[in-house]
Design a protein around this motif. Structure first.
Motif, PDB file in Angstrom:
ATOM      1  N   VAL A  42       0.845  -1.189   0.000  1.00 25.67           N
ATOM      2  CA  VAL A  42       0.000   0.000   0.000  1.00 25.67           C
ATOM      3  C   VAL A  42       0.883   1.243   0.000  1.00 25.67           C
ATOM      4  O   VAL A  42       1.651   1.466   0.942  1.00 25.67           O
ATOM      5  N   VAL A  44       1.272   5.061   0.492  1.00 25.84           N
ATOM      6  CA  VAL A  44       0.646   6.242   1.080  1.00 25.84           C
ATOM      7  C   VAL A  44       1.365   7.446   0.480  1.00 25.84           C
ATOM      8  O   VAL A  44       2.490   7.778   0.854  1.00 25.84           O
ATOM      9  N   CYS A  90      -2.954   8.741   7.817  1.00 23.84           N
ATOM     10  CA  CYS A  90      -3.538   7.869   6.784  1.00 23.84           C
ATOM     11  C   CYS A  90      -2.986   6.454   6.892  1.00 23.84           C
ATOM     12  O   CYS A  90      -3.735   5.469   6.825  1.00 23.84           O
ATOM     13  N   ILE A  94      -5.007   2.815   7.799  1.00 25.28           N
ATOM     14  CA  ILE A  94      -4.940   1.622   6.950  1.00 25.28           C
ATOM     15  C   ILE A  94      -4.442   0.423   7.745  1.00 25.28           C
ATOM     16  O   ILE A  94      -5.002  -0.678   7.667  1.00 25.28           O
ATOM     17  N   ASN A 136      -3.089   5.035  -1.624  1.00 25.11           N
ATOM     18  CA  ASN A 136      -3.953   5.951  -0.881  1.00 25.11           C
ATOM     19  C   ASN A 136      -3.577   7.377  -1.260  1.00 25.11           C
ATOM     20  O   ASN A 136      -2.458   7.828  -1.034  1.00 25.11           O
ATOM     21  N   SER A 138      -4.833  10.739  -0.357  1.00 28.43           N
ATOM     22  CA  SER A 138      -5.590  11.717   0.424  1.00 28.43           C
ATOM     23  C   SER A 138      -5.135  13.117   0.041  1.00 28.43           C
ATOM     24  O   SER A 138      -4.817  13.960   0.889  1.00 28.43           O
ATOM     25  N   VAL A 165      -7.269   4.953  -4.499  1.00 29.03           N
ATOM     26  CA  VAL A 165      -8.318   5.403  -3.583  1.00 29.03           C
ATOM     27  C   VAL A 165      -8.027   6.868  -3.276  1.00 29.03           C
ATOM     28  O   VAL A 165      -7.018   7.197  -2.659  1.00 29.03           O
ATOM     29  N   SER A 167      -9.250  11.029  -2.287  1.00 27.51           N
ATOM     30  CA  SER A 167     -10.158  11.935  -1.589  1.00 27.51           C
ATOM     31  C   SER A 167     -10.852  12.882  -2.550  1.00 27.51           C
ATOM     32  O   SER A 167     -10.217  13.451  -3.450  1.00 27.51           O
ATOM     33  N   THR A 233     -10.746   8.553   3.324  1.00 28.10           N
ATOM     34  CA  THR A 233     -10.131   7.790   2.233  1.00 28.10           C
ATOM     35  C   THR A 233      -9.380   6.554   2.722  1.00 28.10           C
ATOM     36  O   THR A 233      -9.574   5.458   2.181  1.00 28.10           O
ATOM     37  N   PRO A 234      -8.514   6.649   3.742  1.00 28.25           N
ATOM     38  CA  PRO A 234      -7.813   5.424   4.174  1.00 28.25           C
ATOM     39  C   PRO A 234      -8.724   4.392   4.829  1.00 28.25           C
ATOM     40  O   PRO A 234      -8.331   3.224   4.937  1.00 28.25           O
ATOM     41  N   ALA A 237      -9.503   2.557   1.784  1.00 27.33           N
ATOM     42  CA  ALA A 237      -8.265   1.888   1.358  1.00 27.33           C
ATOM     43  C   ALA A 237      -7.962   0.687   2.249  1.00 27.33           C
ATOM     44  O   ALA A 237      -7.489  -0.357   1.767  1.00 27.33           O
TER      45      ALA A 237
END
Length: 281
Positions: A42, A44, A90, A94, A136, A138, A165, A167, A233-234, A237
């Motif tokens: 993932v 970020v 964030c 997650i 992610n 954001s 994903v 925002s 958002t997270p 995610a």
């Protein structure tokens, strides 16, 4: 003569795959039961991630910081800190869903939580080209100069089964890439349950998740309570990380179907009296 676009549909090249269950048979247990996000990468893409924060048990699995100089972009894979707290928040959300996922900190924002569109675009491209499963985002940009390059990257991610994903803007302005159809776009609700999420049948914003008065990890091992689509958002995610961790090779449109089926405002998840009231009203 068939064109090259038809080649995947010839008898010798046709691929077979498992379908999803019927919508009414999709349950949280089927979707992510037993998943910890193990093996799922993932990214970020944010202000950095504080690997020492207790919420980031397992730390950060990889780093990429991008800076712009007169002679071009600099890519730095050395460990870095969070310049603001936003990225740590964030990443912590997650990990609260998927404790065994692999967090990659892609630093594109500075101390004022600001950055250049060219750096943001480069960070997203790096994540797509370096084997991330989920990104992610954001953050975003309202500048139309970046509409085309970000749209290109969103399509590239979609065709590689990478989930973006993103925002929605906290203001009533379009934000790229959240308005693109291939992206999981997210805004906020205030129900204090991390697994409550809603589907919006009138996009561009498709999903609503907890983003109001959210307790999140912050700088120097601290915690804070904050509000914004960035923190909704997270949540989405994190749920997607669990789904991808259980169903390897699943595609973005299949994941959207699962989220649609399990959203808290989908008819088969609602109490019977509420469904009937909507039909009558």
């Amino acid at each position: 003569m068939n064109s090259s676009w038809s080649k995947p549909f010839t008898t010798t090249n046709l691929q077979y795959f498992h379908t999803l269950p019927a919508i009414e048979d999709i349950t949280p247990d089927w979707a992510w039961g037993g998943s910890t996000g193990k093996g799922i990468k993932v990214a970020v893409i944010d202000s950095g991630v504080d690997a020492s924060h207790p919420a980031l048990s397992g730390g950060v699995n990889g780093y990429m910081a991008i800076r712009e100089r007169p002679d071009g972009l600099i890519y730095d894979t050395e460990p870095h800190e969070d310049d603001y707290g936003h990225g740590t928040a964030c990443a912590g959300i997650i990990r609260s869903f998927a404790p065994e996922c692999e967090i990659y900190s892609v630093k594109v924002l500075g101390p004022a939580l600001a950055g250049r569109g060219s750096i943001f675009t480069a960070g997203l491209r790096w994540a797509i080209e370096n084997g991330m499963h989920i990104c992610n985002l954001s953050l975003g940009t309202p500048k139309k100069d970046f509409l085309a390059p970000l749209h290109e990257l969103a399509d590239l991610a979609y065709f590689r089964n990478i989930m973006l994903v993103a925002s929605a803007n906290n203001m009533t302005l379009p934000l790229f890439p959240s308005i693109f159809a291939s992206v999981f776009s997210v805004a906020s609700h205030d129900i204090n349950d991390p697994y409550v999420f809603y589907y919006n049948p009138s996009p561009p914003v498709e999903f609503g998740a907890l983003g109001i008065n959210v307790r999140v990890p912050w700088l120097n091992g601290s915690w804070t309570t904050t509000t914004g689509n960035s923190f909704a958002t997270p949540h989405i995610a994190g749920i997607i990380t669990l789904i991808v961790g259980k169903h390897h090779g699943i595609t973005p449109f299949q994941v959207k179907t699962i989220l649609h089926a399990l959203s808290s405002n989908t008819a088969h998840t609602m109490p019977t009296d509420r469904v009937q009231a909507q039909k009558d009203g």
